[in-house]
Design a protein around this motif. Structure first.
Motif, PDB file in Angstrom:
ATOM      1  N   ASP A  19      -0.923   1.965  -7.276  1.00 43.42           N
ATOM      2  CA  ASP A  19       0.326   1.779  -6.564  1.00 43.42           C
ATOM      3  C   ASP A  19       0.631   2.945  -5.567  1.00 43.42           C
ATOM      4  O   ASP A  19       0.284   3.940  -5.951  1.00 43.42           O
ATOM      5  N   PRO A  20       1.093   2.378  -4.337  1.00 42.70           N
ATOM      6  CA  PRO A  20       1.548   3.753  -3.243  1.00 42.70           C
ATOM      7  C   PRO A  20       2.432   4.541  -3.747  1.00 42.70           C
ATOM      8  O   PRO A  20       3.521   4.093  -4.327  1.00 42.70           O
ATOM      9  N   VAL A  21       2.432   5.815  -3.273  1.00 43.93           N
ATOM     10  CA  VAL A  21       3.287   6.861  -3.748  1.00 43.93           C
ATOM     11  C   VAL A  21       4.179   6.991  -2.253  1.00 43.93           C
ATOM     12  O   VAL A  21       3.462   7.618  -1.253  1.00 43.93           O
ATOM     13  N   MET A  22       5.398   6.578  -2.378  1.00 41.47           N
ATOM     14  CA  MET A  22       6.202   6.875  -1.195  1.00 41.47           C
ATOM     15  C   MET A  22       6.808   8.329  -0.856  1.00 41.47           C
ATOM     16  O   MET A  22       7.141   8.917  -1.899  1.00 41.47           O
ATOM     17  N   LYS A  23       6.640   8.769   0.413  1.00 38.46           N
ATOM     18  CA  LYS A  23       7.055  10.019   0.577  1.00 38.46           C
ATOM     19  C   LYS A  23       8.411  10.017   1.289  1.00 38.46           C
ATOM     20  O   LYS A  23       8.920   8.918   1.520  1.00 38.46           O
ATOM     21  N   SER A  24       9.072  11.196   1.320  1.00 39.09           N
ATOM     22  CA  SER A  24      10.546  10.961   1.817  1.00 39.09           C
ATOM     23  C   SER A  24      10.890  10.543   3.173  1.00 39.09           C
ATOM     24  O   SER A  24      11.752   9.889   3.304  1.00 39.09           O
ATOM     25  N   ASP A  25       9.807  10.534   4.190  1.00 42.83           N
ATOM     26  CA  ASP A  25       9.985   9.938   5.385  1.00 42.83           C
ATOM     27  C   ASP A  25       9.377   8.533   5.618  1.00 42.83           C
ATOM     28  O   ASP A  25       9.380   7.949   6.496  1.00 42.83           O
ATOM     29  N   GLU A  26       9.243   7.869   4.282  1.00 43.95           N
ATOM     30  CA  GLU A  26       8.663   6.399   4.256  1.00 43.95           C
ATOM     31  C   GLU A  26       9.472   5.302   3.712  1.00 43.95           C
ATOM     32  O   GLU A  26      10.579   5.918   2.999  1.00 43.95           O
ATOM     33  N   VAL A  27       9.157   4.233   4.010  1.00 40.13           N
ATOM     34  CA  VAL A  27       9.755   3.231   3.055  1.00 40.13           C
ATOM     35  C   VAL A  27       8.614   2.430   2.548  1.00 40.13           C
ATOM     36  O   VAL A  27       7.486   2.554   2.879  1.00 40.13           O
ATOM     37  N   LEU A  28       8.839   1.753   1.475  1.00 40.82           N
ATOM     38  CA  LEU A  28       8.054   0.730   0.663  1.00 40.82           C
ATOM     39  C   LEU A  28       8.185  -0.496   1.168  1.00 40.82           C
ATOM     40  O   LEU A  28       9.161  -1.225   1.007  1.00 40.82           O
ATOM     41  N   VAL A  29       7.109  -1.183   1.667  1.00 37.83           N
ATOM     42  CA  VAL A  29       7.231  -2.627   2.080  1.00 37.83           C
ATOM     43  C   VAL A  29       6.405  -3.508   1.059  1.00 37.83           C
ATOM     44  O   VAL A  29       5.259  -3.213   0.899  1.00 37.83           O
ATOM     45  N   LYS A  30       7.101  -4.595   0.666  1.00 39.51           N
ATOM     46  CA  LYS A  30       6.348  -5.480   0.136  1.00 39.51           C
ATOM     47  C   LYS A  30       5.938  -6.500   0.922  1.00 39.51           C
ATOM     48  O   LYS A  30       6.735  -7.138   1.823  1.00 39.51           O
ATOM     49  N   ILE A  31       4.515  -6.778   1.369  1.00 38.98           N
ATOM     50  CA  ILE A  31       3.830  -7.320   2.243  1.00 38.98           C
ATOM     51  C   ILE A  31       3.973  -8.748   2.179  1.00 38.98           C
ATOM     52  O   ILE A  31       3.571  -9.276   0.861  1.00 38.98           O
ATOM     53  N   GLU A  32       4.211  -9.654   3.070  1.00 33.56           N
ATOM     54  CA  GLU A  32       4.143 -11.062   3.046  1.00 33.56           C
ATOM     55  C   GLU A  32       2.996 -11.526   4.034  1.00 33.56           C
ATOM     56  O   GLU A  32       2.554 -12.805   3.454  1.00 33.56           O
ATOM     57  N   ALA A  33       2.534 -10.841   4.954  1.00 34.45           N
ATOM     58  CA  ALA A  33       1.361 -11.347   5.810  1.00 34.45           C
ATOM     59  C   ALA A  33       0.917 -10.102   6.493  1.00 34.45           C
ATOM     60  O   ALA A  33       1.657  -9.049   6.683  1.00 34.45           O
ATOM     61  N   ALA A  34      -0.525 -10.271   6.788  1.00 31.35           N
ATOM     62  CA  ALA A  34      -1.234  -9.205   7.315  1.00 31.35           C
ATOM     63  C   ALA A  34      -2.080  -9.835   8.196  1.00 31.35           C
ATOM     64  O   ALA A  34      -2.908 -10.950   7.922  1.00 31.35           O
ATOM     65  N   ALA A  35      -2.117  -9.197   9.588  1.00 30.38           N
ATOM     66  CA  ALA A  35      -2.794 -10.012  10.390  1.00 30.38           C
ATOM     67  C   ALA A  35      -4.346  -9.153  10.471  1.00 30.38           C
ATOM     68  O   ALA A  35      -4.526  -7.750  10.292  1.00 30.38           O
ATOM     69  N   LEU A  36      -5.552 -10.089  11.103  1.00 33.36           N
ATOM     70  CA  LEU A  36      -6.852  -9.302  11.117  1.00 33.36           C
ATOM     71  C   LEU A  36      -6.897  -8.988  12.757  1.00 33.36           C
ATOM     72  O   LEU A  36      -6.527  -9.355  13.665  1.00 33.36           O
ATOM     73  N   ASN A  37      -7.878  -7.862  12.756  1.00 34.48           N
ATOM     74  CA  ASN A  37      -8.230  -7.170  13.886  1.00 34.48           C
ATOM     75  C   ASN A  37      -9.735  -6.951  13.904  1.00 34.48           C
ATOM     76  O   ASN A  37     -10.197  -6.446  12.857  1.00 34.48           O
ATOM     77  N   ARG A  38     -10.382  -6.746  14.882  1.00 28.29           N
ATOM     78  CA  ARG A  38     -11.653  -6.531  14.931  1.00 28.29           C
ATOM     79  C   ARG A  38     -11.989  -5.058  14.568  1.00 28.29           C
ATOM     80  O   ARG A  38     -13.156  -4.860  13.907  1.00 28.29           O
ATOM     81  N   ALA A  39     -11.050  -4.231  14.455  1.00 24.71           N
ATOM     82  CA  ALA A  39     -11.398  -2.989  13.897  1.00 24.71           C
ATOM     83  C   ALA A  39     -11.512  -3.079  12.570  1.00 24.71           C
ATOM     84  O   ALA A  39     -12.073  -2.164  11.838  1.00 24.71           O
TER      85      ALA A  39
END
Length: 327
Positions: A19-39
């Protein structure tokens, strides 16, 4: 949680990761969709490693819901739990959750679905960077955007048009030209039938020469095309899918004051990326919400089928963005 990992044979699997560990300057996002890129394809092949501190799995742009907020992020921003957001990432978007710095988030524009929102951060940030910051494009200018069927072109062309720019683009066939009609390019050059360098020579002669070129192809044709630009034009190289070598008449470059600019979004400092995102919300969101600019979605796959989704990009079939959904 689960994420998409790359096997030794370069195939993909949906598997358990920490599981990701959140830092003080971060938010935790529950992902609904992710777009693809050539990278993502380059990272899968081992040619584009994620920045230090980012997850090893792919994914540069997502949409989702904020489920937790660090103390510093709470103090420095107006984000709150339950906000629907889209996010620009250094990596880690092919997963169920991701931690994001508070200033790498944007709200979901009014009228956009979460699938459309996932296709905004990377592509729109790249478009904004190269049109307005590197290109300094102005209303009435002419833009050359190569590879008109790409996911990036599906953003850059309507964005440029919304700001009063004339657009020339290139495609490989009449069928593809028909498929991108909705983007609104002023001239679509089918390069199997017309030589783009001769087209640009004609445009220069007719007083419609290119002020800014955004080139993801490069190769031999770049050196021939760059001779026929407006005095003071900017040729922006963002990739070299057609080859890394070309031949250029250097006299033409200094006589015409043409600038060749290498540009990648990923290498920019976080502060610059945050400024780009703020500029998008300020300048481009009104165009999105007015219906003048919108991500073109080519296909949607469940994240467990990430390999099939990436195959669409490998085969060059997409006109617009391919998006993964996380259920």
């Amino acid at each position: 949680m689960k994420a998409i990992l790359v096997n030794a044979d370069k195939s993909l699997r949906w598997d358990d990761v920490p599981d990701p560990v959140m830092k003080s300057d971060e938010v935790l996002v529950k992902i609904e969709a992710a777009a693809l890129n050539r990278a993502d394809l380059m990272q899968r092949e081992g040619d584009y490693p994620p920045p230090a501190g980012c997850p090893e799995w792919m994914g540069l742009e997502v949409s989702g819901e904020i489920v937790a907020i660090g103390d510093e992020a709470k103090d420095r921003s107006a984000w709150k739990k339950g906000d629907k957001v889209c996010a620009l990432l250094g990596g880690g978007g092919y997963a169920e959750y991701v931690t994001v710095r508070y200033d790498m988030l944007m709200p979901v524009p009014k009228g956009c679905t979460m699938i459309e929102a996932a296709a905004i951060p990377e592509a729109f940030a790249t478009a904004y960077l190269n049109l307005f910051i590197e290109g300094n494009i102005q209303a009435g200018n002419t833009l050359l955007m190569n590879a008109g069927a790409s996911g990036l072109a599906s953003v850059i062309i309507p964005m440029a048009k919304a700001f009063g720019v004339r657009v020339i683009t290139t495609v490989l066939s009449d069928e593809i030209a028909k498929n991108i009609t909705h983007l609104g390019a002023d001239r679509v050059v089918v390069t199997t039938k017309e030589d783009i360098s001769l087209v640009l020579k004609e445009e220069l002669k007719d007083g419609h020469s290119v002020d800014v070129a955004i080139d993801c192809l490069g190769g031999e044709i770049m050196g021939r095309c760059i001779h026929y630009l407006t005095h003071g034009a900017r040729w922006i190289m963002i990739a070299a899918l057609a080859g890394t070598k070309t031949e250029i008449d250097l006299k033409n470059i200094y006589v015409r004051n043409v600038r060749i600019i290498g540009s990648t979004l990923r290498s920019r400092p976080s502060k610059v990326k945050a400024e780009i995102l703020a500029g998008i919300v300020r300048d481009v969101y009104p165009k999105i919400e007015a219906g003048l600019v919108k991500p073109t979605i080519h296909a949607v796959f469940p994240i467990q089928e990430a390999e099939a989704a990436q195959d669409v990009l490998y085969r060059g079939e997409n006109v617009g963005k391919v998006v993964l959904t996380v259920l």
